[in-house]
Design a protein around this motif. Structure first.
Motif, PDB file in Angstrom:
ATOM      1  N   LEU A 156      -4.945  25.987  31.290  1.00 50.75           N
ATOM      2  CA  LEU A 156      -6.286  26.542  31.221  1.00 50.75           C
ATOM      3  C   LEU A 156      -7.231  25.652  32.025  1.00 50.75           C
ATOM      4  N   VAL A 157      -8.220  26.278  32.655  1.00 50.05           N
ATOM      5  CA  VAL A 157      -9.276  25.555  33.358  1.00 50.05           C
ATOM      6  C   VAL A 157     -10.606  25.998  32.772  1.00 50.05           C
ATOM      7  N   ASP A 158     -11.332  25.058  32.189  1.00 54.43           N
ATOM      8  CA  ASP A 158     -12.597  25.355  31.503  1.00 54.43           C
ATOM      9  C   ASP A 158     -12.422  26.485  30.495  1.00 54.43           C
ATOM     10  N   GLY A 159     -11.282  26.473  29.801  1.00 42.87           N
ATOM     11  CA  GLY A 159     -11.011  27.464  28.763  1.00 42.87           C
ATOM     12  C   GLY A 159     -10.439  28.768  29.263  1.00 42.87           C
ATOM     13  N   GLU A 160     -10.363  28.973  30.567  1.00 44.49           N
ATOM     14  CA  GLU A 160      -9.804  30.207  31.141  1.00 44.49           C
ATOM     15  C   GLU A 160      -8.318  30.028  31.429  1.00 44.49           C
ATOM     16  N   GLN A 161      -7.507  30.966  30.936  1.00 41.71           N
ATOM     17  CA  GLN A 161      -6.064  30.899  31.170  1.00 41.71           C
ATOM     18  C   GLN A 161      -5.767  31.167  32.633  1.00 41.71           C
ATOM     19  N   ARG A 162      -5.107  30.199  33.287  1.00 37.76           N
ATOM     20  CA  ARG A 162      -4.733  30.357  34.694  1.00 37.76           C
ATOM     21  C   ARG A 162      -3.229  30.622  34.837  1.00 37.76           C
ATOM     22  N   GLN A 163      -2.417  29.855  34.116  1.00 36.69           N
ATOM     23  CA  GLN A 163      -0.966  29.983  34.205  1.00 36.69           C
ATOM     24  C   GLN A 163      -0.391  30.235  32.821  1.00 36.69           C
ATOM     25  N   SER A 164       0.652  31.059  32.764  1.00 38.66           N
ATOM     26  CA  SER A 164       1.307  31.357  31.497  1.00 38.66           C
ATOM     27  C   SER A 164       2.732  31.818  31.764  1.00 38.66           C
ATOM     28  N   GLY A 165       3.667  31.302  30.990  1.00 36.40           N
ATOM     29  CA  GLY A 165       5.057  31.706  31.133  1.00 36.40           C
ATOM     30  C   GLY A 165       5.884  31.144  30.002  1.00 36.40           C
ATOM     31  N   ARG A 166       7.191  31.238  30.144  1.00 37.56           N
ATOM     32  CA  ARG A 166       8.117  30.665  29.174  1.00 37.56           C
ATOM     33  C   ARG A 166       9.136  29.816  29.919  1.00 37.56           C
ATOM     34  N   LEU A 167       9.620  28.778  29.259  1.00 39.73           N
ATOM     35  CA  LEU A 167      10.580  27.884  29.905  1.00 39.73           C
ATOM     36  C   LEU A 167      11.858  28.613  30.302  1.00 39.73           C
ATOM     37  N   GLY A 168      12.191  29.661  29.585  1.00 38.12           N
ATOM     38  CA  GLY A 168      13.387  30.432  29.907  1.00 38.12           C
ATOM     39  C   GLY A 168      13.287  31.188  31.217  1.00 38.12           C
ATOM     40  N   GLU A 169      12.099  31.225  31.823  1.00 37.61           N
ATOM     41  CA  GLU A 169      11.926  31.896  33.107  1.00 37.61           C
ATOM     42  C   GLU A 169      12.324  31.010  34.285  1.00 37.61           C
TER      43      GLU A 169
END
Length: 227
Positions: A156-169
């Motif tokens: 997150l940057v300043d509370g905004e989600q920038r990156q999201s995923g799972r380790l299994g990816e």
């Protein structure tokens, strides 16, 4: 005999006590399919792309200087793996047994420097290996935490989600990735390996707060300050 150089390996704190002395830092690109695609690469056709950072690039701090010589600094949240042992031509099982612990890491990248180097066929180490380019969170022993395919990774940057995923990816899970790296270099105690980033990399500006997370590991939280 007089000492010519007075130098000490970076020492990173470990949860529960102790420190981890860093020997070498290895990184991999394109280890998440969607990130490979956003970088213009077909993930089904690409092998692991390894590069390195200097050991001194790894820092544990709540304030990180915005680096010089860039107008396009990018964030890349990653699982960082720290080794207690190593060797050459390791099997995945041997590589897994070499792990000391894990932490959240961010691979900071001077993307404009990288793009200029790629365009002219020049090395792009300086886009990755500058001062404070590898912030990491508190290390956790592999006895207390192990990667789970369903564990979420994000930034997150300043509370905004920038990156999201799972380790299994990950295209190459940690044991396979370490085994592949050991066919190129000799791994050893004190090595740190950044294991790639999910999609969503983007630019950062001075004054912004970065929060990098992997489920079960201590959060990495820092603010970029004008250098």
């Amino acid at each position: 005999m007089e000492r010519v150089v007075d130098w000490q390996a970076p020492l990173l704190p470990v949860a529960g006590g102790g420190v981890f002395p860093v020997r070498s830092v290895w990184c991999v690109g394109r280890n998440y399919a969607e990130h490979a695609r956003e970088m213009g690469v077909d993930p089904e056709r690409s092998a692991p792309v390894f590069f390195s950072k200097p050991a001194q690039a790894l820092v544990m701090a709540d304030r990180i200087d915005y680096p010089p010589d860039t107008a396009d600094l990018h964030h890349e949240v990653e699982l960082a793996v720290f080794l207690r042992a190593g060797g050459r031509n390791l099997s995945p099982a041997q590589a897994k047994a070499s792990v000391f612990g894990y932490a959240v890491g961010v691979d900071l990248t001077r993307r404009d420097v990288q793009a200029r180097a790629k365009a002219t066929g020049q090395p792009w180490e300086m886009s990755k290996g500058f001062d404070q380019s590898g912030p990491v969170g508190l290390l956790v022993s592999e006895k207390d935490w192990k990667p789970d395919a369903q564990a979420r990774i994000g930034l997150l940057v300043d509370g905004e989600q920038r990156q999201s995923g799972r380790l299994g990816e990950m295209l190459w899970p940690v044991p396979e990735l370490l085994a592949a790296l050991s066919r190129t270099v000799t791994l050893g105690p004190g090595d740190a390996v950044f294991t790639g980033t999910p999609a969503g990399v983007a630019a950062l500006e001075p004054g912004q707060r970065v929060r990098a997370r992997i489920e079960g590991l201590p959060e990495l939280d820092f603010t970029l300050v004008a250098g």
